[in-house]
Design an enzyme around this catalytic site. Structure first.
Site, PDB file in Angstrom:
ATOM      1  N   ASN A  34      -2.007  11.751  -0.188  1.00 49.75           N
ATOM      2  CA  ASN A  34      -1.650  11.458   1.201  1.00 49.75           C
ATOM      3  C   ASN A  34      -0.801  10.206   1.280  1.00 49.75           C
ATOM      4  O   ASN A  34      -0.437   9.761   2.360  1.00 49.75           O
ATOM      5  CB  ASN A  34      -2.928  11.199   2.029  1.00 49.75           C
ATOM      6  CG  ASN A  34      -3.689  12.466   2.308  1.00 49.75           C
ATOM      7  OD1 ASN A  34      -3.100  13.453   2.751  1.00 49.75           O
ATOM      8  ND2 ASN A  34      -4.983  12.470   2.048  1.00 49.75           N
ATOM      9  N   HIS A  37       4.245   6.585  -0.198  1.00 46.18           N
ATOM     10  CA  HIS A  37       4.965   5.794  -1.210  1.00 46.18           C
ATOM     11  C   HIS A  37       4.855   6.455  -2.584  1.00 46.18           C
ATOM     12  O   HIS A  37       5.816   6.504  -3.345  1.00 46.18           O
ATOM     13  CB  HIS A  37       4.399   4.372  -1.291  1.00 46.18           C
ATOM     14  CG  HIS A  37       4.711   3.540  -0.097  1.00 46.18           C
ATOM     15  ND1 HIS A  37       5.930   2.951   0.105  1.00 46.18           N
ATOM     16  CD2 HIS A  37       3.960   3.215   0.976  1.00 46.18           C
ATOM     17  CE1 HIS A  37       5.920   2.295   1.245  1.00 46.18           C
ATOM     18  NE2 HIS A  37       4.732   2.447   1.793  1.00 46.18           N
ATOM     19  N   ASP A  94      -4.990   9.160  -9.876  1.00 46.16           N
ATOM     20  CA  ASP A  94      -5.761   8.076  -9.301  1.00 46.16           C
ATOM     21  C   ASP A  94      -5.311   6.831 -10.034  1.00 46.16           C
ATOM     22  O   ASP A  94      -5.210   6.817 -11.259  1.00 46.16           O
ATOM     23  CB  ASP A  94      -7.268   8.300  -9.460  1.00 46.16           C
ATOM     24  CG  ASP A  94      -8.043   7.367  -8.536  1.00 46.16           C
ATOM     25  OD1 ASP A  94      -7.612   7.174  -7.376  1.00 46.16           O
ATOM     26  OD2 ASP A  94      -9.069   6.806  -8.966  1.00 46.16           O
ATOM     27  N   GLY A 174       0.931  -1.365  -1.846  1.00 42.46           N
ATOM     28  CA  GLY A 174      -0.318  -1.856  -2.442  1.00 42.46           C
ATOM     29  C   GLY A 174      -0.194  -3.279  -2.964  1.00 42.46           C
ATOM     30  O   GLY A 174       0.251  -4.185  -2.255  1.00 42.46           O
ATOM     31  N   TYR A 175      -0.563  -3.465  -4.231  1.00 46.87           N
ATOM     32  CA  TYR A 175      -0.604  -4.804  -4.832  1.00 46.87           C
ATOM     33  C   TYR A 175       0.744  -5.236  -5.432  1.00 46.87           C
ATOM     34  O   TYR A 175       0.816  -6.270  -6.095  1.00 46.87           O
ATOM     35  CB  TYR A 175      -1.690  -4.839  -5.924  1.00 46.87           C
ATOM     36  CG  TYR A 175      -3.079  -4.567  -5.392  1.00 46.87           C
ATOM     37  CD1 TYR A 175      -3.906  -5.608  -4.966  1.00 46.87           C
ATOM     38  CD2 TYR A 175      -3.577  -3.262  -5.296  1.00 46.87           C
ATOM     39  CE1 TYR A 175      -5.166  -5.360  -4.465  1.00 46.87           C
ATOM     40  CE2 TYR A 175      -4.840  -3.004  -4.790  1.00 46.87           C
ATOM     41  CZ  TYR A 175      -5.631  -4.056  -4.378  1.00 46.87           C
ATOM     42  OH  TYR A 175      -6.887  -3.804  -3.873  1.00 46.87           O
ATOM     43  N   ASP A 176       1.791  -4.456  -5.207  1.00 48.86           N
ATOM     44  CA  ASP A 176       3.104  -4.756  -5.811  1.00 48.86           C
ATOM     45  C   ASP A 176       3.593  -6.196  -5.569  1.00 48.86           C
ATOM     46  O   ASP A 176       4.179  -6.792  -6.473  1.00 48.86           O
ATOM     47  CB  ASP A 176       4.166  -3.758  -5.323  1.00 48.86           C
ATOM     48  CG  ASP A 176       4.065  -2.417  -6.032  1.00 48.86           C
ATOM     49  OD1 ASP A 176       3.371  -2.344  -7.063  1.00 48.86           O
ATOM     50  OD2 ASP A 176       4.685  -1.446  -5.561  1.00 48.86           O
ATOM     51  N   ARG A 202       2.488   4.743 -13.380  1.00 54.42           N
ATOM     52  CA  ARG A 202       2.613   6.126 -12.898  1.00 54.42           C
ATOM     53  C   ARG A 202       3.739   6.841 -13.641  1.00 54.42           C
ATOM     54  O   ARG A 202       3.614   8.009 -14.008  1.00 54.42           O
ATOM     55  CB  ARG A 202       2.862   6.117 -11.384  1.00 54.42           C
ATOM     56  CG  ARG A 202       2.718   7.483 -10.733  1.00 54.42           C
ATOM     57  CD  ARG A 202       2.629   7.399  -9.208  1.00 54.42           C
ATOM     58  NE  ARG A 202       1.511   6.595  -8.779  1.00 54.42           N
ATOM     59  CZ  ARG A 202       1.608   5.346  -8.336  1.00 54.42           C
ATOM     60  NH1 ARG A 202       2.781   4.779  -8.200  1.00 54.42           N
ATOM     61  NH2 ARG A 202       0.527   4.666  -8.013  1.00 54.42           N
TER      62      ARG A 202
HETATM   63  P1  ITT Z   1      -4.117   9.157  -2.645  1.00 51.96           P
HETATM   64  O1  ITT Z   1      -5.531   9.036  -3.122  1.00 51.96           O
HETATM   65  O2  ITT Z   1      -3.974   9.968  -1.401  1.00 51.96           O
HETATM   66  O3  ITT Z   1      -3.174   9.612  -3.718  1.00 51.96           O
HETATM   67  P2  ITT Z   1      -4.258   6.261  -2.489  1.00 51.96           P
HETATM   68  O4  ITT Z   1      -3.431   5.222  -1.792  1.00 51.96           O
HETATM   69  O5  ITT Z   1      -5.725   6.286  -2.187  1.00 51.96           O
HETATM   70  O6  ITT Z   1      -3.576   7.682  -2.231  1.00 51.96           O
HETATM   71  P3  ITT Z   1      -4.898   5.740  -5.262  1.00 51.96           P
HETATM   72  O7  ITT Z   1      -6.322   6.043  -4.964  1.00 51.96           O
HETATM   73  O8  ITT Z   1      -4.308   6.359  -6.477  1.00 51.96           O
HETATM   74  O9  ITT Z   1      -3.969   6.105  -4.015  1.00 51.96           O
HETATM   75  O10 ITT Z   1      -4.605   4.195  -5.431  1.00 51.96           O
HETATM   76  C1  ITT Z   1      -5.525   3.238  -5.006  1.00 51.96           C
HETATM   77  C2  ITT Z   1      -4.820   1.976  -4.625  1.00 51.96           C
HETATM   78  O11 ITT Z   1      -4.335   1.315  -5.801  1.00 51.96           O
HETATM   79  C3  ITT Z   1      -3.593   2.132  -3.739  1.00 51.96           C
HETATM   80  O12 ITT Z   1      -3.936   2.307  -2.394  1.00 51.96           O
HETATM   81  C4  ITT Z   1      -2.905   0.798  -3.992  1.00 51.96           C
HETATM   82  O13 ITT Z   1      -3.515  -0.241  -3.254  1.00 51.96           O
HETATM   83  C5  ITT Z   1      -3.197   0.568  -5.473  1.00 51.96           C
HETATM   84  N1  ITT Z   1      -2.054   1.064  -6.272  1.00 51.96           N
HETATM   85  C6  ITT Z   1      -1.954   2.220  -6.967  1.00 51.96           C
HETATM   86  N2  ITT Z   1      -0.743   2.343  -7.542  1.00 51.96           N
HETATM   87  C7  ITT Z   1      -0.043   1.239  -7.184  1.00 51.96           C
HETATM   88  C8  ITT Z   1       1.272   0.784  -7.417  1.00 51.96           C
HETATM   89  O14 ITT Z   1       2.154   1.496  -8.122  1.00 51.96           O
HETATM   90  N3  ITT Z   1       1.640  -0.381  -6.890  1.00 51.96           N
HETATM   91  C9  ITT Z   1       0.783  -1.106  -6.156  1.00 51.96           C
HETATM   92  N4  ITT Z   1      -0.468  -0.751  -5.867  1.00 51.96           N
HETATM   93  C10 ITT Z   1      -0.882   0.412  -6.365  1.00 51.96           C
END
Ligand code: ITT
Length: 215
Positions: A34, A37, A94, A174-176, A202
């Site tokens: 969902n 990004h 994930d 996210g934490y980027d 990723r």
């Molecule tokens: P879906 O489960 O719907 O795919 P999500 O945002 O919950 O979306 P994840 O569970 O995979 O995605 O990721 C958990 C969190 O980790 C995400 O919300 C970000 O805060 C962080 N994260 C993951 N990949 C990242 C990235 O490439 N850069 C920065 N933060 C990232």
């Protein structure tokens, strides 16, 4: 006439007729997310190879529960949900941030570390917990689960780096803004998507999945 189809003339002297020419259709891949990004990153990385459909595109409007305590477990929960409810092969990832000095937190709790889904609050939580700590080592990790013909295939990617003391940059998500990959002087949030897609956790996991799909 479908948009993928054009007609061209075959003007051989003995005949003049119209012959349909069809471009090969791009293969579709469902990505169980969902997160827009993440969809954008994966679409850019798979450009010209696959048409990527996300949960919204296939009409799956639920927030699939991520109740496992490992990345692999949660990725598999998401991919299996789509197989069970939509009967479509699909992949899910994930991902999360592991900070060495915080016993690898936030890890699988990255999306809601502060109790909310707000990225800024989550970053502030990490910065507060690391305040004054000289050990800033961290890594991003991705685990992809690809469900294909009833089998679960797992692909992993990690990138090592450090956590800055303050936010920098406005790209990514996210934490980027606080993650600086090793070998760089800038954060992920200061990189173009194309650059992040060359080195990110990723992207590494995705490359392994693509190599498998090409088989
Ligand atoms: P879906 O489960 O719907 O795919 P999500 O945002 O919950 O979306 P994840 O569970 O995979 O995605 O990721 C958990 C969190 O980790 C995400 O919300 C970000 O805060 C962080 N994260 C993951 N990949 C990242 C990235 O490439 N850069 C920065 N933060 C990232």
């Amino acid at each position: 006439m479908s948009s993928a189809e054009i007609w061209h003339f075959n003007s051989a002297p003995e005949t003049l007729y119209l012959k349909p020419f069809t471009f090969p259709k791009m293969k579709k891949l469902v990505f169980a997310t969902n997160n827009q990004h993440k969809t954008d990153e994966i679409r850019a990385a798979l450009e010209n190879k696959y048409e990527v459909l996300n949960l919204e595109d296939i009409g799956c409007l639920v927030d699939i529960p991520e109740t496992a305590d490992t990345f692999e477990g949660n990725a598999t929960l998401k991919s299996s949900y789509v197989v069970e409810h939509f009967n479509l092969d699909c992949f899910a990832d994930d991902s999360g941030l592991e900070v060495e000095a915080l016993n690898n937190e936030p890890g699988v709790y990255s999306a809601r570390y502060s109790g909310s889904r707000d990225s800024l609050e989550n970053i502030q939580m990490v910065l507060a917990k690391l305040d004054g700590n000289p050990n800033r080592k961290a890594r991003f990790k991705t685990v992809i689960s690809l469900m294909q013909d009833g089998k679960n295939h797992i692909f992993e990617g990690t990138i090592e780096g450090t956590i800055r003391t303050a936010l920098s940059g406005s790209k990514g998500f996210g934490y980027d803004p606080v993650f600086q990959p090793n070998g760089y002087e800038i954060t992920f949030a200061e990189m173009d998507m194309a650059e992040k897609n060359k080195i990110s956790h990723r992207a590494i996991a995705l490359k392994k999945m693509l190599a498998f799909l090409k088989g």
